[in-house]
Design a protein around this motif. Structure first.
Motif, PDB file in Angstrom:
ATOM      1  N   ILE A  45     -59.189 -35.927-120.656  1.00  8.66           N
ATOM      2  CA  ILE A  45     -58.949 -36.028-119.207  1.00  8.66           C
ATOM      3  C   ILE A  45     -59.881 -37.066-118.568  1.00  8.66           C
ATOM      4  O   ILE A  45     -59.532 -37.700-117.572  1.00  8.66           O
ATOM      5  CB  ILE A  45     -59.094 -34.652-118.518  1.00  8.66           C
ATOM      6  CG1 ILE A  45     -58.585 -34.700-117.075  1.00  8.66           C
ATOM      7  CG2 ILE A  45     -60.525 -34.149-118.554  1.00  8.66           C
ATOM      8  CD1 ILE A  45     -58.542 -33.336-116.383  1.00  8.66           C
ATOM      9  N   THR A 129     -59.599 -23.959-122.909  1.00  9.59           N
ATOM     10  CA  THR A 129     -58.212 -24.450-122.928  1.00  9.59           C
ATOM     11  C   THR A 129     -57.408 -23.705-123.991  1.00  9.59           C
ATOM     12  O   THR A 129     -56.314 -23.197-123.726  1.00  9.59           O
ATOM     13  CB  THR A 129     -58.191 -25.969-123.201  1.00  9.59           C
ATOM     14  OG1 THR A 129     -58.897 -26.616-122.149  1.00  9.59           O
ATOM     15  CG2 THR A 129     -56.772 -26.507-123.285  1.00  9.59           C
ATOM     16  N   GLY A 153     -57.787 -32.906-133.421  1.00 11.10           N
ATOM     17  CA  GLY A 153     -58.572 -33.325-132.250  1.00 11.10           C
ATOM     18  C   GLY A 153     -59.538 -32.251-131.799  1.00 11.10           C
ATOM     19  O   GLY A 153     -59.710 -31.211-132.463  1.00 11.10           O
ATOM     20  N   VAL A 174     -50.721 -34.299-137.346  1.00  9.65           N
ATOM     21  CA  VAL A 174     -51.877 -35.219-137.383  1.00  9.65           C
ATOM     22  C   VAL A 174     -51.363 -36.642-137.603  1.00  9.65           C
ATOM     23  O   VAL A 174     -50.244 -36.831-138.081  1.00  9.65           O
ATOM     24  CB  VAL A 174     -52.846 -34.882-138.534  1.00  9.65           C
ATOM     25  CG1 VAL A 174     -53.493 -33.529-138.342  1.00  9.65           C
ATOM     26  CG2 VAL A 174     -52.145 -34.967-139.876  1.00  9.65           C
ATOM     27  N   LYS A 179     -57.098 -36.904-141.477  1.00 12.90           N
ATOM     28  CA  LYS A 179     -57.018 -35.814-140.497  1.00 12.90           C
ATOM     29  C   LYS A 179     -56.289 -34.609-141.091  1.00 12.90           C
ATOM     30  O   LYS A 179     -56.624 -33.461-140.798  1.00 12.90           O
ATOM     31  CB  LYS A 179     -56.327 -36.288-139.219  1.00 12.90           C
ATOM     32  CG  LYS A 179     -57.148 -37.319-138.436  1.00 12.90           C
ATOM     33  CD  LYS A 179     -56.500 -37.684-137.102  1.00 12.90           C
ATOM     34  CE  LYS A 179     -57.356 -38.708-136.359  1.00 12.90           C
ATOM     35  NZ  LYS A 179     -56.909 -38.937-134.974  1.00 12.90           N
ATOM     36  N   TYR A 194     -47.131 -36.938-138.220  1.00 18.54           N
ATOM     37  CA  TYR A 194     -46.031 -37.345-137.334  1.00 18.54           C
ATOM     38  C   TYR A 194     -45.907 -38.855-137.200  1.00 18.54           C
ATOM     39  O   TYR A 194     -45.008 -39.342-136.512  1.00 18.54           O
ATOM     40  CB  TYR A 194     -46.064 -36.632-135.982  1.00 18.54           C
ATOM     41  CG  TYR A 194     -47.353 -36.590-135.193  1.00 18.54           C
ATOM     42  CD1 TYR A 194     -48.446 -37.380-135.496  1.00 18.54           C
ATOM     43  CD2 TYR A 194     -47.458 -35.712-134.116  1.00 18.54           C
ATOM     44  CE1 TYR A 194     -49.617 -37.301-134.755  1.00 18.54           C
ATOM     45  CE2 TYR A 194     -48.623 -35.627-133.366  1.00 18.54           C
ATOM     46  CZ  TYR A 194     -49.708 -36.431-133.698  1.00 18.54           C
ATOM     47  OH  TYR A 194     -50.863 -36.368-132.972  1.00 18.54           O
ATOM     48  N   ARG A 265     -46.142 -26.797-117.667  1.00 14.53           N
ATOM     49  CA  ARG A 265     -47.077 -27.927-117.707  1.00 14.53           C
ATOM     50  C   ARG A 265     -48.358 -27.449-117.023  1.00 14.53           C
ATOM     51  O   ARG A 265     -48.566 -27.645-115.827  1.00 14.53           O
ATOM     52  CB  ARG A 265     -46.455 -29.133-116.990  1.00 14.53           C
ATOM     53  CG  ARG A 265     -47.376 -30.351-116.872  1.00 14.53           C
ATOM     54  CD  ARG A 265     -47.811 -30.842-118.266  1.00 14.53           C
ATOM     55  NE  ARG A 265     -48.726 -31.978-118.191  1.00 14.53           N
ATOM     56  CZ  ARG A 265     -50.057 -31.876-118.060  1.00 14.53           C
ATOM     57  NH1 ARG A 265     -50.636 -30.679-117.954  1.00 14.53           N
ATOM     58  NH2 ARG A 265     -50.797 -32.946-118.031  1.00 14.53           N
ATOM     59  N   GLN A 315     -59.328 -42.964-127.535  1.00 12.04           N
ATOM     60  CA  GLN A 315     -57.986 -43.470-127.214  1.00 12.04           C
ATOM     61  C   GLN A 315     -57.352 -44.230-128.373  1.00 12.04           C
ATOM     62  O   GLN A 315     -56.136 -44.354-128.431  1.00 12.04           O
ATOM     63  CB  GLN A 315     -58.054 -44.362-125.972  1.00 12.04           C
ATOM     64  CG  GLN A 315     -58.376 -43.554-124.715  1.00 12.04           C
ATOM     65  CD  GLN A 315     -58.289 -44.406-123.469  1.00 12.04           C
ATOM     66  OE1 GLN A 315     -59.178 -45.193-123.188  1.00 12.04           O
ATOM     67  NE2 GLN A 315     -57.208 -44.250-122.730  1.00 12.04           N
TER      68      GLN A 315
HETATM   69  P1  NDP Z   1     -58.181 -35.150-128.884  1.00 17.03           P
HETATM   70  O1  NDP Z   1     -59.479 -35.109-129.599  1.00 17.03           O
HETATM   71  O2  NDP Z   1     -57.113 -34.203-129.327  1.00 17.03           O
HETATM   72  O3  NDP Z   1     -57.640 -36.636-128.906  1.00 17.03           O
HETATM   73  C1  NDP Z   1     -56.290 -36.912-128.684  1.00 17.03           C
HETATM   74  C2  NDP Z   1     -55.501 -36.959-130.005  1.00 17.03           C
HETATM   75  O4  NDP Z   1     -54.136 -37.109-129.664  1.00 17.03           O
HETATM   76  C3  NDP Z   1     -55.829 -38.181-130.858  1.00 17.03           C
HETATM   77  O5  NDP Z   1     -56.946 -37.990-131.694  1.00 17.03           O
HETATM   78  C4  NDP Z   1     -54.551 -38.331-131.643  1.00 17.03           C
HETATM   79  O6  NDP Z   1     -54.603 -37.573-132.846  1.00 17.03           O
HETATM   80  C5  NDP Z   1     -53.477 -37.715-130.725  1.00 17.03           C
HETATM   81  N1  NDP Z   1     -52.555 -38.760-130.258  1.00 17.03           N
HETATM   82  C6  NDP Z   1     -51.236 -38.812-130.530  1.00 17.03           C
HETATM   83  N2  NDP Z   1     -50.692 -39.909-129.988  1.00 17.03           N
HETATM   84  C7  NDP Z   1     -51.688 -40.573-129.354  1.00 17.03           C
HETATM   85  C8  NDP Z   1     -51.730 -41.810-128.641  1.00 17.03           C
HETATM   86  N3  NDP Z   1     -50.635 -42.566-128.448  1.00 17.03           N
HETATM   87  N4  NDP Z   1     -52.918 -42.213-128.130  1.00 17.03           N
HETATM   88  C9  NDP Z   1     -54.017 -41.460-128.302  1.00 17.03           C
HETATM   89  N5  NDP Z   1     -54.033 -40.294-128.994  1.00 17.03           N
HETATM   90  C10 NDP Z   1     -52.869 -39.853-129.519  1.00 17.03           C
HETATM   91  O7  NDP Z   1     -58.441 -34.956-127.306  1.00 17.03           O
HETATM   92  P2  NDP Z   1     -58.854 -33.619-126.528  1.00 17.03           P
HETATM   93  O8  NDP Z   1     -59.116 -32.544-127.500  1.00 17.03           O
HETATM   94  O9  NDP Z   1     -59.876 -33.968-125.515  1.00 17.03           O
HETATM   95  O10 NDP Z   1     -57.530 -33.293-125.714  1.00 17.03           O
HETATM   96  C11 NDP Z   1     -56.296 -33.051-126.380  1.00 17.03           C
HETATM   97  C12 NDP Z   1     -55.171 -32.993-125.350  1.00 17.03           C
HETATM   98  O11 NDP Z   1     -55.318 -31.809-124.590  1.00 17.03           O
HETATM   99  C13 NDP Z   1     -55.169 -34.158-124.360  1.00 17.03           C
HETATM  100  O12 NDP Z   1     -53.848 -34.537-124.076  1.00 17.03           O
HETATM  101  C14 NDP Z   1     -55.786 -33.538-123.128  1.00 17.03           C
HETATM  102  O13 NDP Z   1     -55.401 -34.175-121.945  1.00 17.03           O
HETATM  103  C15 NDP Z   1     -55.230 -32.139-123.212  1.00 17.03           C
HETATM  104  N6  NDP Z   1     -55.976 -31.146-122.456  1.00 17.03           N
HETATM  105  C16 NDP Z   1     -55.318 -30.473-121.473  1.00 17.03           C
HETATM  106  C17 NDP Z   1     -55.923 -29.504-120.763  1.00 17.03           C
HETATM  107  C18 NDP Z   1     -55.140 -28.745-119.766  1.00 17.03           C
HETATM  108  O14 NDP Z   1     -55.637 -27.755-119.214  1.00 17.03           O
HETATM  109  N7  NDP Z   1     -53.924 -29.139-119.462  1.00 17.03           N
HETATM  110  C19 NDP Z   1     -57.350 -29.177-120.964  1.00 17.03           C
HETATM  111  C20 NDP Z   1     -57.956 -29.901-122.066  1.00 17.03           C
HETATM  112  C21 NDP Z   1     -57.279 -30.854-122.771  1.00 17.03           C
HETATM  113  P3  NDP Z   1     -53.706 -38.054-134.131  1.00 17.03           P
HETATM  114  O15 NDP Z   1     -54.266 -39.385-134.552  1.00 17.03           O
HETATM  115  O16 NDP Z   1     -53.898 -36.979-135.128  1.00 17.03           O
HETATM  116  O17 NDP Z   1     -52.308 -38.156-133.625  1.00 17.03           O
END
Ligand code: NDP
Length: 327
Positions: A45, A129, A153, A174, A179, A194, A265, A315
């Motif tokens: 976020i 979360t 993640g 993953v 991963k 994926y 959502r 990112q």
């Molecule tokens: P992560 O450590 O999970 O990082 C994001 C992961 O998403 C990446 O490591 C990657 O893993 C995957 N991913 C897939 N496609 C993409 C892309 N195009 N660009 C970047 N990453 C991608 O982050 P967080 O643990 O901090 O957060 C995970 C998710 O949870 C986020 O979307 C965050 O916004 C959301 N969140 C929502 C909350 C809520 O209350 N709504 C609260 C906390 C988090 P891989 O390489 O394996 O695909």
């Protein structure tokens, strides 16, 4: 007046906007405490606040909403926390990428002695979360088969462990073989890359066509449509993040054509709106850890001044588990 350093942005944009600046520590108002940070949580976020996908209330702005450390001072009316206490927080105003922060005492959680500041900052926001996702939105029970995206993640690694602790069968996605190995070691039953495979086809194979009752999807744009195909009739799609971009322009009819699906959502803050809710969720999380249901892995640490690098790595999908900044 005492000083602190913190990361600020003057305008929304790339990581080049993130600058380390020195500021006065604000005077405490009623109900507030001053925390000296030992570790700061990095969450996806924070990148949305930087880019403006979620605009910050005003600019220039700090970044970050989570940290852990030691209380240095409390306002006169604060009774539940005292100087010297070890606390973590994840629901303060934006601005935790800093050596210190003034926050509301009501948003601070006392850290159990068994949890270090680094572990607290690495896990409070992500753990709460996972708590609301798998214990409140959809109360996962023994025998459920669930799909959790981005399983390697920060949120994902905690989710996989807690889901296994609850007795679920976990399908995790993953983006790399490295991963995949990590999440298998955490107990994930079925791992889908994926980037190489179509998730709904693999879910159909794994479940013999039964599909899953719930999908937890923090990836967003890239996975939304295929996630709907993974669900059973009247299943629940929990779309909780935008790592690949926000989901928009959805025709509601798609829910009917995939089997009268439900979609939510959610955001964490609607599941911990009161002090009581926060304490309940945090106790549930800390109890699951104490019961051996989860281990908080040592997070990847960056210096506070290298916060931009942490955002870039996150990112670029280069990270696993949680990231922290150390002042
Ligand atoms: P992560 O450590 O999970 O990082 C994001 C992961 O998403 C990446 O490591 C990657 O893993 C995957 N991913 C897939 N496609 C993409 C892309 N195009 N660009 C970047 N990453 C991608 O982050 P967080 O643990 O901090 O957060 C995970 C998710 O949870 C986020 O979307 C965050 O916004 C959301 N969140 C929502 C909350 C809520 O209350 N709504 C609260 C906390 C988090 P891989 O390489 O394996 O695909």
């Amino acid at each position: 007046m005492s000083k602190m350093v913190r990361i600020e942005i003057e305008a929304h944009g790339g990581t080049d906007m993130m600058k380390l600046v020195e500021r006065d520590i604000p005077a405490l108002q009623a109900g507030q405490i001053l925390v000296r940070h030992e570790a700061i949580g990095v969450n996806y976020i924070d990148t949305y606040h930087r880019t403006g996908l979620y605009p910050v209330p005003s600019l220039p702005s700090g970044l970050g909403g989570e940290a852990a450390g030691t209380v240095e001072a409390v306002a006169e009316d604060v009774t539940n926390i005292k100087a010297g206490d070890r606390v973590a927080y994840c629901s303060g105003p934006i601005g935790s990428y800093a050596s210190h922060n003034v926050i509301s005492a009501a948003s601070a959680v006392l850290l159990p002695t068994s949890i270090s500041a680094a572990q607290g900052a690495a896990s409070l926001l992500k753990g709460l979360t996972v708590q609301y996702l798998i214990r409140q939105i959809y109360a996962v029970k023994e025998g459920d088969c669930v799909l959790f995206h981005a399983a390697a993640g920060g949120v994902g690694t905690l989710a996989v462990q807690w889901l296994k602790h609850l007795g679920a069968t976990v399908i995790g996605t993953v983006g790399s073989e490295e991963k995949a190995e990590l999440v298998r070691a955490l107990g994930c039953d079925h791992v889908v890359n994926y980037r190489k495979e179509t998730v709904s086809e693999r879910v159909a194979e794994i479940t013999n066509g039964a599909m899953v009752p719930v999908v937890f999807d923090g990836v967003g744009k890239d996975t939304f449509e295929d996630s709907l195909k993974c669900l059973q009739r009247r299943g629940l799609m929990v779309s909780f993040g935008n790592a690949s971009g926000p989901v928009d322009g959805v025709n509601l009819g798609i829910l009917a054509s995939h089997g009268s699906l439900f979609v939510t959502r959610p955001t964490l803050y609607d599941y911990i709106p009161t002090r009581e809710d926060l304490e309940h969720a945090a106790n549930d999380f800390f109890s699951a850890i104490a019961a051996g249901g989860m281990k908080i892995a040592e997070p990847t640490a960056y210096k506070l001044e290298d916060a931009a690098k942490a955002h870039e790595d996150l990112q670029a999908r280069m990270t696993t588990g949680s990231l922290i900044l150390v002042p």
